[in-house]
Design a protein around this motif. Structure first.
Motif, PDB file in Angstrom:
ATOM      1  N   GLY A  62       0.863  -1.119  -0.120  1.00  0.00           N
ATOM      2  CA  GLY A  62      -0.060  -0.055  -0.016  1.00  0.00           C
ATOM      3  C   GLY A  62       0.795   1.308   0.091  1.00  0.00           C
ATOM      4  N   ASP A  63       1.975   1.276   0.821  1.00  0.00           N
ATOM      5  CA  ASP A  63       2.873   2.478   0.844  1.00  0.00           C
ATOM      6  C   ASP A  63       3.363   2.834  -0.620  1.00  0.00           C
ATOM      7  OD1 ASP A  63       2.234   2.863   3.457  1.00  0.00           O
ATOM      8  OD2 ASP A  63       4.069   1.451   4.108  1.00  0.00           O
ATOM      9  N   ALA A  64       3.899   2.070  -1.473  1.00  0.00           N
ATOM     10  CA  ALA A  64       4.446   2.169  -2.532  1.00  0.00           C
ATOM     11  C   ALA A  64       3.318   2.363  -3.737  1.00  0.00           C
ATOM     12  CB  ALA A  64       4.853   0.626  -3.110  1.00  0.00           C
ATOM     13  N   ARG A  65       1.975   1.761  -3.579  1.00  0.00           N
ATOM     14  CA  ARG A  65       0.840   2.390  -4.366  1.00  0.00           C
ATOM     15  C   ARG A  65       0.624   3.983  -3.975  1.00  0.00           C
ATOM     16  NH1 ARG A  65      -3.471  -0.755  -2.903  1.00  0.00           N
ATOM     17  NH2 ARG A  65      -2.274  -2.251  -1.508  1.00  0.00           N
ATOM     18  N   HIS A  66       0.647   4.073  -2.547  1.00  0.00           N
ATOM     19  CA  HIS A  66       0.134   5.620  -2.200  1.00  0.00           C
ATOM     20  C   HIS A  66       1.304   6.458  -2.699  1.00  0.00           C
ATOM     21  CE1 HIS A  66      -1.514   8.587   0.295  1.00  0.00           C
ATOM     22  NE2 HIS A  66      -0.156   8.733   0.964  1.00  0.00           N
ATOM     23  N   PHE A  67       2.577   6.032  -2.671  1.00  0.00           N
ATOM     24  CA  PHE A  67       3.782   6.715  -3.119  1.00  0.00           C
ATOM     25  C   PHE A  67       3.640   7.372  -4.584  1.00  0.00           C
ATOM     26  CE2 PHE A  67       7.665   7.818  -5.206  1.00  0.00           C
ATOM     27  CZ  PHE A  67       8.431   8.370  -3.993  1.00  0.00           C
ATOM     28  N   LEU A  68       3.029   6.505  -5.617  1.00  0.00           N
ATOM     29  CA  LEU A  68       2.868   6.752  -6.930  1.00  0.00           C
ATOM     30  C   LEU A  68       1.772   7.810  -7.120  1.00  0.00           C
ATOM     31  CD1 LEU A  68       2.872   3.425  -9.002  1.00  0.00           C
ATOM     32  CD2 LEU A  68       4.501   4.984  -9.289  1.00  0.00           C
ATOM     33  N   LYS A  69       0.738   7.514  -6.162  1.00  0.00           N
ATOM     34  CA  LYS A  69      -0.488   8.474  -6.335  1.00  0.00           C
ATOM     35  C   LYS A  69      -0.061   9.859  -5.912  1.00  0.00           C
ATOM     36  CE  LYS A  69      -5.582   8.454  -5.600  1.00  0.00           C
ATOM     37  NZ  LYS A  69      -6.405   7.873  -4.808  1.00  0.00           N
ATOM     38  N   LYS A  70       0.487   9.916  -4.636  1.00  0.00           N
ATOM     39  CA  LYS A  70       0.661  11.162  -3.963  1.00  0.00           C
ATOM     40  C   LYS A  70       1.847  12.062  -4.781  1.00  0.00           C
ATOM     41  CE  LYS A  70       2.951  12.523   0.453  1.00  0.00           C
ATOM     42  NZ  LYS A  70       3.748  12.188   1.580  1.00  0.00           N
ATOM     43  N   HIS A  71       2.598  11.258  -5.300  1.00  0.00           N
ATOM     44  CA  HIS A  71       3.841  12.167  -5.837  1.00  0.00           C
ATOM     45  C   HIS A  71       3.831  12.112  -7.498  1.00  0.00           C
ATOM     46  CE1 HIS A  71       5.758  12.308  -2.091  1.00  0.00           C
ATOM     47  NE2 HIS A  71       5.823  11.051  -2.080  1.00  0.00           N
ATOM     48  N   ARG A  72       2.567  11.914  -7.979  1.00  0.00           N
ATOM     49  CA  ARG A  72       2.456  11.748  -9.475  1.00  0.00           C
ATOM     50  C   ARG A  72       2.925  12.954 -10.283  1.00  0.00           C
ATOM     51  NH1 ARG A  72      -2.525  12.039  -7.031  1.00  0.00           N
ATOM     52  NH2 ARG A  72      -4.211  13.405  -8.011  1.00  0.00           N
ATOM     53  N   LYS A  73       2.431  14.074  -9.660  1.00  0.00           N
ATOM     54  CA  LYS A  73       3.101  15.363 -10.562  1.00  0.00           C
ATOM     55  C   LYS A  73       4.138  15.450 -10.485  1.00  0.00           C
ATOM     56  CE  LYS A  73      -1.192  18.314  -9.852  1.00  0.00           C
ATOM     57  NZ  LYS A  73      -1.678  19.133  -8.707  1.00  0.00           N
ATOM     58  N   ALA A  74       4.907  15.099  -9.443  1.00  0.00           N
ATOM     59  CA  ALA A  74       6.521  15.352  -9.410  1.00  0.00           C
ATOM     60  C   ALA A  74       7.149  14.404 -10.361  1.00  0.00           C
ATOM     61  CB  ALA A  74       7.075  15.359  -8.079  1.00  0.00           C
ATOM     62  N   TRP A  98       5.221 -15.140 -12.273  1.00  0.00           N
ATOM     63  CA  TRP A  98       5.124 -13.663 -12.175  1.00  0.00           C
ATOM     64  C   TRP A  98       3.643 -13.177 -12.641  1.00  0.00           C
ATOM     65  CZ3 TRP A  98       6.000  -9.771  -9.539  1.00  0.00           C
ATOM     66  CH2 TRP A  98       5.577  -8.407  -9.923  1.00  0.00           C
ATOM     67  N   ILE A  99       3.035 -12.370 -11.868  1.00  0.00           N
ATOM     68  CA  ILE A  99       1.718 -12.103 -12.107  1.00  0.00           C
ATOM     69  C   ILE A  99       1.758 -10.753 -12.118  1.00  0.00           C
ATOM     70  CG2 ILE A  99      -0.807 -11.825 -12.145  1.00  0.00           C
ATOM     71  CD1 ILE A  99      -0.871 -14.835 -11.299  1.00  0.00           C
ATOM     72  N   GLU A 100       1.816  -9.525 -13.116  1.00  0.00           N
ATOM     73  CA  GLU A 100       1.851  -8.280 -12.868  1.00  0.00           C
ATOM     74  C   GLU A 100       0.765  -7.866 -12.223  1.00  0.00           C
ATOM     75  OE1 GLU A 100       4.114  -6.605 -14.780  1.00  0.00           O
ATOM     76  OE2 GLU A 100       3.498  -4.564 -14.220  1.00  0.00           O
ATOM     77  N   PRO A 101       1.013  -7.014 -10.982  1.00  0.00           N
ATOM     78  CA  PRO A 101       0.107  -6.358 -10.272  1.00  0.00           C
ATOM     79  C   PRO A 101      -0.976  -5.628 -11.065  1.00  0.00           C
ATOM     80  CG  PRO A 101       2.052  -6.058  -9.091  1.00  0.00           C
ATOM     81  CD  PRO A 101       2.512  -6.551 -10.416  1.00  0.00           C
ATOM     82  N   PRO A 102      -2.249  -5.493 -10.798  1.00  0.00           N
ATOM     83  CA  PRO A 102      -3.017  -4.991 -11.598  1.00  0.00           C
ATOM     84  C   PRO A 102      -2.878  -3.405 -11.607  1.00  0.00           C
ATOM     85  CG  PRO A 102      -4.312  -6.011 -10.041  1.00  0.00           C
ATOM     86  CD  PRO A 102      -2.764  -6.061  -9.566  1.00  0.00           C
ATOM     87  N   LYS A 103      -2.918  -2.928 -12.983  1.00  0.00           N
ATOM     88  CA  LYS A 103      -2.831  -1.456 -13.609  1.00  0.00           C
ATOM     89  C   LYS A 103      -1.317  -1.039 -13.220  1.00  0.00           C
ATOM     90  CE  LYS A 103      -7.832  -0.520 -12.966  1.00  0.00           C
ATOM     91  NZ  LYS A 103      -8.611  -0.121 -11.946  1.00  0.00           N
ATOM     92  N   LEU A 104      -0.617  -1.715 -12.505  1.00  0.00           N
ATOM     93  CA  LEU A 104       0.803  -1.275 -12.117  1.00  0.00           C
ATOM     94  C   LEU A 104       1.562  -0.601 -13.635  1.00  0.00           C
ATOM     95  CD1 LEU A 104       3.139  -0.540 -10.166  1.00  0.00           C
ATOM     96  CD2 LEU A 104       3.839  -2.458 -10.541  1.00  0.00           C
ATOM     97  N   ALA A 105       1.374  -1.448 -14.572  1.00  0.00           N
ATOM     98  CA  ALA A 105       2.264  -1.299 -15.620  1.00  0.00           C
ATOM     99  C   ALA A 105       1.754   0.028 -16.543  1.00  0.00           C
ATOM    100  CB  ALA A 105       2.213  -2.227 -16.740  1.00  0.00           C
ATOM    101  N   GLU A 106       0.152   0.115 -16.252  1.00  0.00           N
ATOM    102  CA  GLU A 106      -0.402   1.306 -16.955  1.00  0.00           C
ATOM    103  C   GLU A 106      -0.086   2.425 -16.118  1.00  0.00           C
ATOM    104  OE1 GLU A 106      -3.638  -1.562 -17.010  1.00  0.00           O
ATOM    105  OE2 GLU A 106      -4.812   0.300 -17.289  1.00  0.00           O
ATOM    106  N   LYS A 107       0.076   2.526 -15.042  1.00  0.00           N
ATOM    107  CA  LYS A 107       0.235   3.684 -13.896  1.00  0.00           C
ATOM    108  C   LYS A 107       1.792   4.072 -14.110  1.00  0.00           C
ATOM    109  CE  LYS A 107      -2.944   2.567 -10.258  1.00  0.00           C
ATOM    110  NZ  LYS A 107      -2.895   1.837  -8.870  1.00  0.00           N
TER     111      LYS A 107
END
Ligand SMILES: Cc1cc2nc3c(=O)[nH]c(=O)nc-3n(C[C@H](O)[C@H](O)[C@H](O)COP(=O)(O)O)c2cc1C
Length: 168
Positions: A62-74, A98-107
């Motif tokens: 969760g912390d890594a997913r949150h990081f991507l969201k919180k800092h997306r502009k930067a 290996w199964i790619e976490p959902p939507k990770l590649a797109e994000k």
């Protein structure tokens, strides 16, 4: 040039990968800050970012997913790379490995990420709880730590060479 290496690790093995990434970047002459994702307030002082997460139940922490969201502009303004730490077990047997976490590649692609590496993971030596115990019991001892330090250093050196090639 200062690179942030941010990571999310539940049981410590992804933290060790992040430490190796940080040490390799330093050896290549770059300034490096190594931080847990949750400790990063903003990206102002960094010229580039490497973000890594352990994968549990096919999801980034969760912390890594949150990081991507919180800092997306930067992140859109800086070169950044991501890595996942996950696959364990016999690579010849376990399917799918290996199964790619959902939507990770797109994000990551949407934010202009320059690459996503998937590194072998590592199960804890002393499993806690039913899920971990079941996972560890199901994996032969020799395949419980699939981290390949040469691969990790090689990937990081490639990042360093790309960073020193661009003016900061
Ligand atoms: C309960 C459990 C679920 C896991 N689920 C996945 C998964 O879905 N995909 C994957 O690639 N690895 C999975 N793994 C392996 C972990 O990602 C691997 O052990 C990783 O290196 C753990 O990182 P950490 O020590 O930083 O927490 C799982 C491990 C456990 C114990």
């Amino acid at each position: 040039m200062t690179v942030l290496v941010a990571y999310a690790s539940k049981r410590g093995s992804t933290a060790e990968i992040a430490e190796t990434v940080a040490a390799t970047l330093r050896r290549e002459g770059l300034g490096v800050c190594l931080e847990r994702c949750e400790d990063v307030r903003n990206l102002d002082r960094y010229d580039a970012v490497v973000l890594g997460s352990a994968v549990y139940m096919k999801r980034w922490q969760g912390d890594a997913r949150h990081f991507l969201k919180k800092h997306r502009k930067a992140l859109r303004q800086k070169p950044f790379w991501v890595f996942s730490s996950g696959p364990v077990g016999d690579p010849a047997k376990d399917n799918p490995d290996w199964i790619e976490p959902p939507k990770l590649a797109e994000k990551v692609e949407d934010l202009g990420g320059k690459g996503h590496a998937v590194f072998g993971g590592c199960l804890p030596a002393e499993p806690k709880g039913m899920m971990e115990k079941a996972m560890v019991d199901g994996v032969p001892r020799e395949y419980r730590d699939r981290r390949d330090w040469g691969e990790i250093r090689g990937w990081t050196k490639q990042i360093a060479s790309e960073l020193v090639a661009v003016p900061s």
